[in-house]
Design an enzyme around this catalytic site. Structure first.
Site, mmCIF file in Angstrom:
data_model
loop_
_atom_site.group_PDB
_atom_site.id
_atom_site.type_symbol
_atom_site.label_atom_id
_atom_site.label_comp_id
_atom_site.label_asym_id
_atom_site.label_seq_id
_atom_site.Cartn_x
_atom_site.Cartn_y
_atom_site.Cartn_z
ATOM 1 N N HIS A 5 6.992 -10.073 3.471
ATOM 2 C CA HIS A 5 6.697 -8.664 3.187
ATOM 3 C C HIS A 5 6.048 -7.937 4.348
ATOM 4 C CE1 HIS A 5 2.642 -10.206 2.766
ATOM 5 N NE2 HIS A 5 2.211 -8.970 2.853
HETATM 6 C C1 UD1 Z 1 0.034 -4.033 1.874
HETATM 7 C C2 UD1 Z 1 -0.925 -4.327 3.015
HETATM 8 C C3 UD1 Z 1 -0.674 -5.725 3.552
HETATM 9 C C4 UD1 Z 1 -0.755 -6.754 2.447
HETATM 10 C C5 UD1 Z 1 0.184 -6.359 1.313
HETATM 11 C C6 UD1 Z 1 0.005 -7.294 0.148
HETATM 12 C C7 UD1 Z 1 -1.598 -2.423 4.399
HETATM 13 C C8 UD1 Z 1 -1.429 -1.763 5.699
HETATM 14 N N1 UD1 Z 1 -0.722 -3.411 4.116
HETATM 15 O O1 UD1 Z 1 1.339 -4.078 2.410
HETATM 16 O O2 UD1 Z 1 -1.666 -6.045 4.517
HETATM 17 O O3 UD1 Z 1 -0.378 -7.996 2.963
HETATM 18 O O4 UD1 Z 1 -0.127 -5.022 0.864
HETATM 19 O O5 UD1 Z 1 1.124 -7.317 -0.657
HETATM 20 O O6 UD1 Z 1 -2.478 -2.088 3.659
HETATM 21 N N2 UD1 Z 1 5.720 -0.698 -3.266
HETATM 22 C C9 UD1 Z 1 6.229 -0.591 -4.545
HETATM 23 N N3 UD1 Z 1 5.382 -0.834 -5.596
HETATM 24 C C10 UD1 Z 1 4.095 -1.166 -5.436
HETATM 25 C C11 UD1 Z 1 3.582 -1.260 -4.138
HETATM 26 C C12 UD1 Z 1 4.410 -1.029 -3.066
HETATM 27 O O7 UD1 Z 1 7.389 -0.293 -4.738
HETATM 28 O O8 UD1 Z 1 3.390 -1.366 -6.440
HETATM 29 C C13 UD1 Z 1 6.628 -0.466 -2.133
HETATM 30 C C14 UD1 Z 1 6.709 0.995 -1.686
HETATM 31 O O9 UD1 Z 1 8.019 1.235 -1.284
HETATM 32 C C15 UD1 Z 1 5.808 1.022 -0.471
HETATM 33 C C16 UD1 Z 1 5.986 -0.367 0.107
HETATM 34 O O10 UD1 Z 1 6.164 -1.220 -1.011
HETATM 35 O O11 UD1 Z 1 6.169 2.015 0.454
HETATM 36 C C17 UD1 Z 1 4.814 -0.840 0.930
HETATM 37 O O12 UD1 Z 1 3.600 -0.774 0.170
HETATM 38 P P1 UD1 Z 1 2.191 -0.664 0.931
HETATM 39 O O13 UD1 Z 1 1.085 -0.807 -0.020
HETATM 40 O O14 UD1 Z 1 2.181 0.553 1.802
HETATM 41 O O15 UD1 Z 1 2.195 -1.865 1.918
HETATM 42 P P2 UD1 Z 1 2.532 -3.389 1.650
HETATM 43 O O16 UD1 Z 1 3.732 -3.742 2.432
HETATM 44 O O17 UD1 Z 1 2.508 -3.674 0.205
HETATM 45 N N1 UDP Z 2 1.781 -13.854 -5.134
HETATM 46 C C1 UDP Z 2 2.058 -13.656 -6.473
HETATM 47 N N2 UDP Z 2 3.343 -13.408 -6.843
HETATM 48 C C2 UDP Z 2 4.363 -13.355 -5.948
HETATM 49 C C3 UDP Z 2 4.059 -13.559 -4.573
HETATM 50 C C4 UDP Z 2 2.764 -13.798 -4.208
HETATM 51 O O1 UDP Z 2 1.163 -13.709 -7.316
HETATM 52 O O2 UDP Z 2 5.500 -13.135 -6.339
HETATM 53 C C5 UDP Z 2 0.387 -14.069 -4.730
HETATM 54 C C6 UDP Z 2 0.145 -15.273 -3.860
HETATM 55 O O3 UDP Z 2 -0.118 -16.403 -4.662
HETATM 56 C C7 UDP Z 2 -1.052 -14.854 -3.032
HETATM 57 C C8 UDP Z 2 -0.926 -13.368 -2.936
HETATM 58 O O4 UDP Z 2 0.018 -12.970 -3.921
HETATM 59 O O5 UDP Z 2 -2.269 -15.134 -3.692
HETATM 60 C C9 UDP Z 2 -0.451 -12.963 -1.587
HETATM 61 O O6 UDP Z 2 -0.120 -11.629 -1.567
HETATM 62 P P1 UDP Z 2 0.771 -11.013 -0.418
HETATM 63 O O7 UDP Z 2 1.618 -12.059 0.184
HETATM 64 O O8 UDP Z 2 1.435 -9.831 -1.004
HETATM 65 O O9 UDP Z 2 -0.335 -10.460 0.596
HETATM 66 P P2 UDP Z 2 -1.148 -11.108 1.815
HETATM 67 O O10 UDP Z 2 -1.856 -12.292 1.335
HETATM 68 O O11 UDP Z 2 -0.178 -11.392 2.905
HETATM 69 O O12 UDP Z 2 -2.048 -9.994 2.210
#
Ligand code: UD1
Ligand code: UDP
Length: 456
Positions: A210
């Site tokens: 992601h």
């Molecule tokens: C964010 C964090 C990242 C973290 C990740 C955990 C920042 C800069 N990034 O990245 O460090 O590892 O969360 O998962 O804060 N979206 C949905 N539904 C949701 C949430 C997101 O559809 O509930 C989609 C939207 O298209 C959005 C994209 O995901 O534009 C990215 O979401 P965003 O929260 O901006 O960043 P993440 O990639 O989730």
């Molecule tokens: N996770 C989850 N469901 C999923 C994928 C990940 O519950 O389908 C959990 C995973 O066990 C971990 C956390 O989400 O605890 C990690 O989140 P993510 O990879 O989105 O973010 P990051 O840790 O890179 O910030």
């Protein structure tokens, strides 16, 4: 602004909900007054509320509902919403975890409103400033009053950015608490899900992707897709896909080549118990997630990190994680090799202690927060009428007796410590040489050290 109000805990994404759960459990146990604010950076049920339900998080007093947007928009919206929440609840400390936009917005808002900020998972560094998370971490750590560093390495990173030792607490990573608490239960959940998917334990490769640098770079995303297709000729791939990744795969025209493969099972984002259950039963995991690297290390599941760096070097040093980058052929070669060598890799790490913690991080964090509130912690300030400026000094052989360490802590702030080999440490008992920050005009002589110093 800082009052004696409740502790305010702010979160807004999937990993923050998961990793703050042990802090809530601990505050509940200690009977400490807190309020929970959700930024709404993540908003789909399976990216947010499912974790509240599964891990017993309280209902937020406010959901800022900021949702998606550019980094600037998202960060600014969180700050604006949070400003009102801080005005309303007058918290004594504001707490956030990790490195998302929610965290940097929280650190900035709370510190600018003169409420001390406490950072859970402080001091992680990838040394890659093109990563939004690295910028978020650096800023949050630079202004936090309390740093909960998960490991000694993260504490050392903080000290080398000038954070004094007295503000750093090595607690372990809270994710270890969550994994230890639920591992027996999730093993059953994993089996249930596998039977729904008609898959056998130890027959599949688990994948999560992601991170912005992978999903927003079409070449990298295509490389990852090519690698997964190739690996799927040998093993089933199970891929619970983040919504960001689904969007990018679709907009880059890569979705159907992946989704049409019989041996690649793309799933919606899973609940915590289901995901951890699948992680426990997989052959290996391919990931760019921070949390997944940590959980896999805790469960001793061989991991290939699809990045060129990691802010979790402990997982690599322990031998369970390998940073393999995102060249397609390299991913395939490493995946097949790692599956072949899985038993040896796991056996080699069997007797090694988990470098990420012992499952009691939340407990330690709760106690430290309680003490900080009781002591009336404030954002640091200084009156330099007597001592007009600050300088740094090196002292040798300083911790030969506990009296010395007390004396030193009275004189100045320890900002670095080195052992006999000149290597940085964060444990005073290992320190031979220390760097302290102290008022320029202070005169000091430490009894029992090789070296006294004097500044006038
Ligand atoms: C964010 C964090 C990242 C973290 C990740 C955990 C920042 C800069 N990034 O990245 O460090 O590892 O969360 O998962 O804060 N979206 C949905 N539904 C949701 C949430 C997101 O559809 O509930 C989609 C939207 O298209 C959005 C994209 O995901 O534009 C990215 O979401 P965003 O929260 O901006 O960043 P993440 O990639 O989730
Ligand atoms: N996770 C989850 N469901 C999923 C994928 C990940 O519950 O389908 C959990 C995973 O066990 C971990 C956390 O989400 O605890 C990690 O989140 P993510 O990879 O989105 O973010 P990051 O840790 O890179 O910030």
């Amino acid at each position: 602004m800082s009052g004696r109000g409740p502790i305010m805990i702010v979160a807004g994404t999937r990993p923050e909900a998961i990793k703050l759960a042990p802090v809530f459990w601990s505050l509940d146990k200690l009977g400490i007054d807190y309020v929970f604010v959700w930024s709404g950076q993540h908003y789909d049920y399976e990216m947010s509320r499912i974790f509240f339900d599964q891990l017993g998080l309280p209902e937020p007093v406010i959901d800022l509902d900021v949702r998606s947007g550019s980094h600037v928009e998202q960060t600014a919206r969180i700050m604006m919403g949070l400003e009102k929440a801080v005005e309303k609840y007058k918290p004594s400390i504001v707490v956030a975890q990790g490195d998302t936009n929610t965290v940097v917005a929280t650190a900035l808002t709370s510190t600018k409103m003169l409420v001390p900020f406490a950072h859970v998972e402080a001091g992680l560094r990838s040394w890659d400033r093109t990563m939004p998370e690295e910028i978020n971490r650096i800023i949050a750590d630079a202004i936090a009053e309390i740093h909960f560093a998960p490991t000694e390495l993260s504490a050392i990173n903080l000290m080398h950015e000038g954070i004094p030792l007295r503000k750093i607490h090595i607690t372990g990573n809270t994710v270890v608490d969550v994994v230890y608490k639920y591992r027996d239960y999730v093993a059953k959940e994993g089996e249930k899900l596998l039977s729904e998917l008609s898959l056998k334990p130890l027959s599949y490769v688990l994948v999560t992707v992601h991170r912005q640098e992978n999903t927003d770079n079409p070449n990298r995303l295509e490389n990852i897709v090519k690698a997964l297709i190739e690996i799927s000729k040998h093993y089933t791939i199970v891929f619970p896909a983040h919504p960001r990744t689904v969007n990018r795969l679709q907009s880059c025209g890569l979705w159907s080549s992946l989704a049409s493969r019989k041996n690649i099972r793309i799933l919606k984002p899973l609940g915590y118990f289901q995901f951890l259950g699948l992680l426990m039963k997989c052959l290996i995991v391919l990931t760019d997630s921070g949390g997944v690297q940590e959980e896999a290390c805790t469960l001793k599941i061989p991991t290939l990190t699809l990045r060129y760096n990691t802010e979790r070097p402990e997982t690599v040093l322990v031998g369970i994680n390998k940073v393999v980058g995102v060249e397609a052929q390299k991913i395939v070669d490493e995946a097949l090799k790692t599956i072949d060598m899985k038993d040896t890799i796991v056996a080699n790490t069997k007797s090694v202690q988990n470098p990420l913690g012992d499952g009691r991080a939340g407990e330690r964090i709760g106690k430290i927060l309680k003490e900080a509130v009781e002591q009336g912690i404030q954002v640091e300030t200084i009156d330099s009428q007597e001592d007009p400026y600050i300088t740094y000094a090196i002292l040798e052989n300083v911790f030969r007796s506990s009296n010395n360490s007390k004396e030193l802590l009275r004189i100045g702030d320890i900002v670095a410590m080195y052992d006999n080999n000149g290597v940085a440490v964060a444990d005073p008992s290992k320190a031979r040489r220390i760097v302290i920050r102290l008022p320029r005009t202070e005169t000091y002589k430490i009894e029992g050290t090789d070296q006294g110093s004097s500044h006038t």
